[in-house]
Design a protein around this motif. Structure first.
Motif, PDB file in Angstrom:
ATOM      1  N   MET A 170       0.823  -1.190   0.000  1.00  8.55           N
ATOM      2  CA  MET A 170       0.000   0.000   0.000  1.00  8.55           C
ATOM      3  C   MET A 170       0.874   1.264   0.000  1.00  8.55           C
ATOM      4  N   ALA A 171       1.982   1.211   0.725  1.00  6.60           N
ATOM      5  CA  ALA A 171       2.868   2.381   0.792  1.00  6.60           C
ATOM      6  C   ALA A 171       3.428   2.730  -0.581  1.00  6.60           C
ATOM      7  N   ARG A 172       3.787   1.713  -1.360  1.00  6.23           N
ATOM      8  CA  ARG A 172       4.331   1.973  -2.709  1.00  6.23           C
ATOM      9  C   ARG A 172       3.277   2.583  -3.624  1.00  6.23           C
ATOM     10  N   VAL A 173       2.051   2.115  -3.518  1.00  8.60           N
ATOM     11  CA  VAL A 173       0.959   2.677  -4.318  1.00  8.60           C
ATOM     12  C   VAL A 173       0.746   4.133  -3.934  1.00  8.60           C
ATOM     13  N   ASN A 174       0.744   4.416  -2.622  1.00  9.42           N
ATOM     14  CA  ASN A 174       0.562   5.789  -2.156  1.00  9.42           C
ATOM     15  C   ASN A 174       1.658   6.711  -2.680  1.00  9.42           C
ATOM     16  N   VAL A 175       2.900   6.250  -2.647  1.00 11.89           N
ATOM     17  CA  VAL A 175       4.019   7.064  -3.141  1.00 11.89           C
ATOM     18  C   VAL A 175       3.895   7.271  -4.649  1.00 11.89           C
ATOM     19  N   ALA A 176       3.525   6.221  -5.376  1.00  8.32           N
ATOM     20  CA  ALA A 176       3.365   6.339  -6.832  1.00  8.32           C
ATOM     21  C   ALA A 176       2.275   7.355  -7.176  1.00  8.32           C
ATOM     22  N   LEU A 177       1.163   7.304  -6.444  1.00 10.24           N
ATOM     23  CA  LEU A 177       0.085   8.260  -6.695  1.00 10.24           C
ATOM     24  C   LEU A 177       0.498   9.677  -6.302  1.00 10.24           C
ATOM     25  N   ALA A 178       1.295   9.807  -5.245  1.00 13.29           N
ATOM     26  CA  ALA A 178       1.782  11.134  -4.846  1.00 13.29           C
ATOM     27  C   ALA A 178       2.711  11.706  -5.916  1.00 13.29           C
ATOM     28  N   ILE A 179       3.541  10.865  -6.492  1.00 12.45           N
ATOM     29  CA  ILE A 179       4.423  11.317  -7.576  1.00 12.45           C
ATOM     30  C   ILE A 179       3.596  11.747  -8.783  1.00 12.45           C
ATOM     31  N   LEU A 180       2.594  10.944  -9.126  1.00 15.96           N
ATOM     32  CA  LEU A 180       1.699  11.312 -10.230  1.00 15.96           C
ATOM     33  C   LEU A 180       0.997  12.631  -9.934  1.00 15.96           C
ATOM     34  N   ALA A 181       0.523  12.803  -8.696  1.00 18.51           N
ATOM     35  CA  ALA A 181      -0.142  14.056  -8.309  1.00 18.51           C
ATOM     36  C   ALA A 181       0.813  15.239  -8.435  1.00 18.51           C
ATOM     37  N   ALA A 182       2.066  15.044  -8.035  1.00 16.19           N
ATOM     38  CA  ALA A 182       3.057  16.115  -8.154  1.00 16.19           C
ATOM     39  C   ALA A 182       3.293  16.484  -9.621  1.00 16.19           C
ATOM     40  N   ILE A 183       3.352  15.477 -10.471  1.00 18.06           N
ATOM     41  CA  ILE A 183       3.529  15.726 -11.909  1.00 18.06           C
ATOM     42  C   ILE A 183       2.338  16.509 -12.456  1.00 18.06           C
ATOM     43  N   LEU A 184       1.135  16.131 -12.031  1.00 15.05           N
ATOM     44  CA  LEU A 184      -0.068  16.843 -12.479  1.00 15.05           C
ATOM     45  C   LEU A 184      -0.052  18.294 -12.011  1.00 15.05           C
ATOM     46  N   LEU A 185       0.393  18.537 -10.781  1.00 14.25           N
ATOM     47  CA  LEU A 185       0.466  19.912 -10.281  1.00 14.25           C
ATOM     48  C   LEU A 185       1.515  20.733 -11.027  1.00 14.25           C
ATOM     49  N   VAL A 186       2.638  20.121 -11.339  1.00 10.24           N
ATOM     50  CA  VAL A 186       3.659  20.830 -12.122  1.00 10.24           C
ATOM     51  C   VAL A 186       3.109  21.168 -13.510  1.00 10.24           C
ATOM     52  N   ALA A 187       2.417  20.205 -14.107  1.00  3.75           N
ATOM     53  CA  ALA A 187       1.813  20.453 -15.426  1.00  3.75           C
ATOM     54  C   ALA A 187       0.797  21.590 -15.347  1.00  3.75           C
ATOM     55  N   ALA A 188      -0.039  21.595 -14.302  1.00  3.98           N
ATOM     56  CA  ALA A 188      -1.028  22.669 -14.138  1.00  3.98           C
ATOM     57  C   ALA A 188      -0.337  24.019 -13.970  1.00  3.98           C
ATOM     58  N   THR A 189       0.755  24.035 -13.234  1.00  2.20           N
ATOM     59  CA  THR A 189       1.504  25.282 -13.028  1.00  2.20           C
ATOM     60  C   THR A 189       2.079  25.797 -14.344  1.00  2.20           C
ATOM     61  N   ILE A 190       2.640  24.900 -15.120  1.00  3.20           N
ATOM     62  CA  ILE A 190       3.193  25.298 -16.423  1.00  3.20           C
ATOM     63  C   ILE A 190       2.087  25.814 -17.337  1.00  3.20           C
ATOM     64  N   ILE A 191       0.949  25.147 -17.335  1.00  4.63           N
ATOM     65  CA  ILE A 191      -0.169  25.567 -18.186  1.00  4.63           C
ATOM     66  C   ILE A 191      -0.683  26.943 -17.770  1.00  4.63           C
ATOM     67  N   ILE A 192      -0.821  27.173 -16.464  1.00  3.34           N
ATOM     68  CA  ILE A 192      -1.287  28.484 -15.988  1.00  3.34           C
ATOM     69  C   ILE A 192      -0.277  29.573 -16.345  1.00  3.34           C
ATOM     70  N   THR A 193       1.003  29.271 -16.201  1.00  2.00           N
ATOM     71  CA  THR A 193       2.045  30.240 -16.565  1.00  2.00           C
ATOM     72  C   THR A 193       1.966  30.566 -18.054  1.00  2.00           C
ATOM     73  N   TRP A 194       1.778  29.552 -18.869  1.00  2.00           N
ATOM     74  CA  TRP A 194       1.623  29.751 -20.315  1.00  2.00           C
ATOM     75  C   TRP A 194       0.400  30.619 -20.610  1.00  2.00           C
ATOM     76  N   MET A 195      -0.703  30.355 -19.898  1.00  2.00           N
ATOM     77  CA  MET A 195      -1.925  31.129 -20.109  1.00  2.00           C
ATOM     78  C   MET A 195      -1.702  32.604 -19.768  1.00  2.00           C
ATOM     79  N   VAL A 196      -1.030  32.870 -18.660  1.00  2.00           N
ATOM     80  CA  VAL A 196      -0.750  34.257 -18.259  1.00  2.00           C
ATOM     81  C   VAL A 196       0.152  34.931 -19.291  1.00  2.00           C
ATOM     82  N   PHE A 197       1.158  34.222 -19.765  1.00  2.00           N
ATOM     83  CA  PHE A 197       2.047  34.760 -20.789  1.00  2.00           C
ATOM     84  C   PHE A 197       1.261  35.095 -22.060  1.00  2.00           C
TER      85      PHE A 197
END
Length: 159
Positions: free
Chosen positions: A1-28
């Motif tokens: 279960m711990a490995r699944v949780n870490v994998a999902l947290a990494i995926l969530a972090a990637i999604l947040l980075v992608a959202a940040t890049i997209i918002i930055t692009w939108m503002v630009f």
């Protein structure tokens, strides 16, 4: 279960980075006078998914809201029940939300439901993150409840 949780947290972090890049692009884009069409909707979808997918990891690491002050004032049986009751209630809520998310996912998939707005993406992928995140959080709560019972049993055995 711990490995699944870490994998999902990494995926969530990637999604947040992608959202940040997209918002930055939108503002630009807006800054240079261009129109944006899909950026805000996409970023919102990514952030919603990241929130639910990171939930089990957050619980594992103790990041969810706790009543630390009350826990420190209680001892013995009171402390045991104070540790157990919120976990049981939260587990029930998470199972319900996971089940509801699963029903919504299946319905949206079968009907081809799309989000409102300009982009109109399919909503079942977003709904599936609700189901996955909440069901795994509920299972993590089950592990937490078992741990609390184990600690209580160990206290009784030591007395």
């Amino acid at each position: 279960m711990a490995r699944v949780n870490v994998a999902l947290a990494i995926l969530a972090a990637i999604l947040l980075v992608a959202a940040t890049i997209i918002i930055t692009w939108m503002v630009f884009k807006r800054g240079i006078g261009l129109q944006s069409s899909w950026e805000l909707e996409t970023a919102i979808e990514l952030m919603i998914s990241a929130t639910f997918l990171a939930s089990p990891y957050t619980l594992t690491t103790g990041g969810h809201v706790k009543m630390d002050l009350l826990d420190s004032l209680l001892s013995g049986s009171s402390a045991h029940w104070m540790a157990l009751l919120p976990r049981v209630l939260a587990c029930g809520v998470c199972f319900y939300l996971g089940y509801a998310g699963l029903e919504m996912t299946i319905h949206a998939y079968l009907t081809g439901e799309r989000a409102l707005g300009i982009w109109q993406p399919l909503v079942w992928p977003k709904y599936s993150t609700v189901a996955i995140g909440m069901l795994l959080t509920a299972f993590q709560y089950v592990l937490e409840i078992v741990r609390v019972f184990g600690e209580r049993r160990q206290e009784i055995d030591n007395v």
